[in-house]
Each structure stands twice: as C-alpha cells, then as structure tokens.
Enzyme design. Sequence first.
Site, PDB file in Angstrom:
ATOM      1  N   ARG A  35       0.836  -1.186   0.000  1.00  0.00           N
ATOM      2  CA  ARG A  35       0.000   0.000   0.000  1.00  0.00           C
ATOM      3  C   ARG A  35       0.878   1.246   0.000  1.00  0.00           C
ATOM      4  NH1 ARG A  35      -3.034  -3.362  -1.164  1.00  0.00           N
ATOM      5  NH2 ARG A  35      -5.043  -3.944  -0.211  1.00  0.00           N
ATOM      6  N   GLU A  36       0.425   2.296  -0.702  1.00  0.00           N
ATOM      7  CA  GLU A  36       1.083   3.590  -0.623  1.00  0.00           C
ATOM      8  C   GLU A  36       0.353   4.411   0.435  1.00  0.00           C
ATOM      9  OE1 GLU A  36       0.287   2.268  -3.851  1.00  0.00           O
ATOM     10  OE2 GLU A  36       2.317   1.451  -3.659  1.00  0.00           O
ATOM     11  N   ARG A  53      -8.670  24.779  -4.856  1.00  0.00           N
ATOM     12  CA  ARG A  53      -8.107  23.523  -4.368  1.00  0.00           C
ATOM     13  C   ARG A  53      -7.613  22.694  -5.542  1.00  0.00           C
ATOM     14  NH1 ARG A  53      -6.479  24.148   0.654  1.00  0.00           N
ATOM     15  NH2 ARG A  53      -8.117  24.166   2.233  1.00  0.00           N
ATOM     16  N   GLU A  98      -7.895  32.917   8.411  1.00  0.00           N
ATOM     17  CA  GLU A  98      -8.667  32.583   7.217  1.00  0.00           C
ATOM     18  C   GLU A  98     -10.000  33.302   7.127  1.00  0.00           C
ATOM     19  OE1 GLU A  98      -9.106  28.400   6.602  1.00  0.00           O
ATOM     20  OE2 GLU A  98      -6.957  28.064   6.347  1.00  0.00           O
ATOM     21  N   SER A 113      -9.290   9.928   5.217  1.00  0.00           N
ATOM     22  CA  SER A 113      -9.256   8.982   4.103  1.00  0.00           C
ATOM     23  C   SER A 113      -8.359   7.804   4.457  1.00  0.00           C
ATOM     24  CB  SER A 113      -8.739   9.681   2.836  1.00  0.00           C
ATOM     25  OG  SER A 113      -8.802   8.816   1.730  1.00  0.00           O
ATOM     26  N   PRO A 114      -8.804   6.926   5.386  1.00  0.00           N
ATOM     27  CA  PRO A 114      -7.932   5.871   5.906  1.00  0.00           C
ATOM     28  C   PRO A 114      -7.536   4.816   4.880  1.00  0.00           C
ATOM     29  CG  PRO A 114     -10.181   5.578   6.699  1.00  0.00           C
ATOM     30  CD  PRO A 114     -10.146   6.914   6.025  1.00  0.00           C
ATOM     31  N   GLU A 147      -4.172  10.873   7.848  1.00  0.00           N
ATOM     32  CA  GLU A 147      -4.578  12.197   8.338  1.00  0.00           C
ATOM     33  C   GLU A 147      -5.769  12.127   9.285  1.00  0.00           C
ATOM     34  OE1 GLU A 147      -5.356  16.731   6.708  1.00  0.00           O
ATOM     35  OE2 GLU A 147      -5.431  15.056   5.300  1.00  0.00           O
ATOM     36  N   GLU A 190       1.667  31.889   1.959  1.00  0.00           N
ATOM     37  CA  GLU A 190       1.278  30.485   1.841  1.00  0.00           C
ATOM     38  C   GLU A 190       0.368  30.255   0.634  1.00  0.00           C
ATOM     39  OE1 GLU A 190      -0.279  28.943   5.491  1.00  0.00           O
ATOM     40  OE2 GLU A 190       1.495  29.493   6.662  1.00  0.00           O
ATOM     41  N   GLU A 248      -2.464  31.673  -0.041  1.00  0.00           N
ATOM     42  CA  GLU A 248      -3.879  31.624   0.334  1.00  0.00           C
ATOM     43  C   GLU A 248      -4.631  32.835  -0.214  1.00  0.00           C
ATOM     44  OE1 GLU A 248      -3.728  29.128   4.519  1.00  0.00           O
ATOM     45  OE2 GLU A 248      -3.686  31.311   4.605  1.00  0.00           O
TER      46      GLU A 248
END
Length: 208
Positions: A47-48, A75, A112, A129-130, A135, A158, A160
């Site tokens: 797995r990656e 995004r 923000e 996103s397991p 994360e 950054e 933004e």
Amino acid sequence: MQQTIFNQQQDVELVSREMVYKSFTQIDVVKLKHRLFAGGMSPIIQRELVIKPEAIGVFIYDPNLDAVLLIEQFRVGALSHPNPWQLEIVAGLVDGHGESLEDVAKREVLEEAGVELSRLEKVMTFLLSPGGSNEKFTLFVGQADLRQAGGVFGLPEEGEDIKVSIVSATDFVDLLAKNSMLWNAPLLIAGQWFALNKTLLQSKWQNC
C-alpha cells in the site's frame, strides 16, 4: 452492531516500510500482512501511505444572527471538478510546535476568516481517508459575531486567497440537502452535524 477488535501488534505484520517522497506531504510504501476475518493471515500486500500532519476544522455559527460562515478557495485536488473553488469550513494543520488543537483552531479562524471566537467546542475526531492516508481531523464548532464578517483573507506567503461568506442557517441547511455545491468532506460532516444539533446549539449559545 459489534465491531471486530484486532490488536495492531499481534494482528498486523509489517514486512517493510520505505519513504519514497517527502515535501509538504510524505509518501511511504508499506508491505504487510494482516489478520483475516475468516482466520489466518493475508498474503503480503503493498500500500502507498500518505503521511500528513493532524488537522483541525471549525464550523463557525452566530446563534443571534442565526447564520454560518463559509470560506471559498482554490483547491488543486478539485481540478477535475467543474469548479476547483471549493466551499469549506475554516481548517488548518497542526504544526507540531506545541500548540493545542484549540489554539490552532483560534489562529486559523483569525487568519482565514478574520473573526475571533467567543466559544469553541469539540465535536468529533475522525480519519479523513484511511484507505490511503493517516490524516486525523478534529472538528470543532465555534461561536462568533458575524454581523461585520466577510471579505478576503489568508496568508499570501502560503498562497492563500480565501473569500469569506455569511449564509443564513436556513439557506445553508437547504444547500446541504440539495448537495449541489458542497463537495468538501469536512464541510459535509460539519453541516450534517449542525443540521441535527442546530436547535440545541442555538438555545445554549443565544445571547451569550
């Protein structure tokens, strides 16, 4: 429903783990075996794994105005989507410099969205996103005075460029039900939680 409980040390056999990329994110190639529901161990699988810092998000609500704050920004992960500018909640990464999750949340809201929180409450923690990333995301709900909120914020260094919009709670819940403009998972999770808890939240926070 009873979830099957496995022990990571006993039920996962790590064969190898190699870091193949490291920049803003890190990618490891992992080879392992794991316990099967039917018994025994799996063959070696590869797995990656994308390694990312812990993240927080804040759903901002003004109970007196009965309105919520949404941000919008470009995004890169949405390039294949009809509109790469995504509606979101305020979110950010924990930088590992000793800040508490609450402190990160307050800082990100100011950077923000340009507002200060008068209340901050933890809602839940979940894996984003397991299937391919480690994360971890902690969702908060925050109270702010949104009467003068709005504009464009973010840190130019950054990259933004963040637009702030104020939406009535009724319009937001309607938007959530139509699901025509909302594609961001933390926003969808936060919005569904808010739709279920709005009445209680408003009665608890209003005029406070």
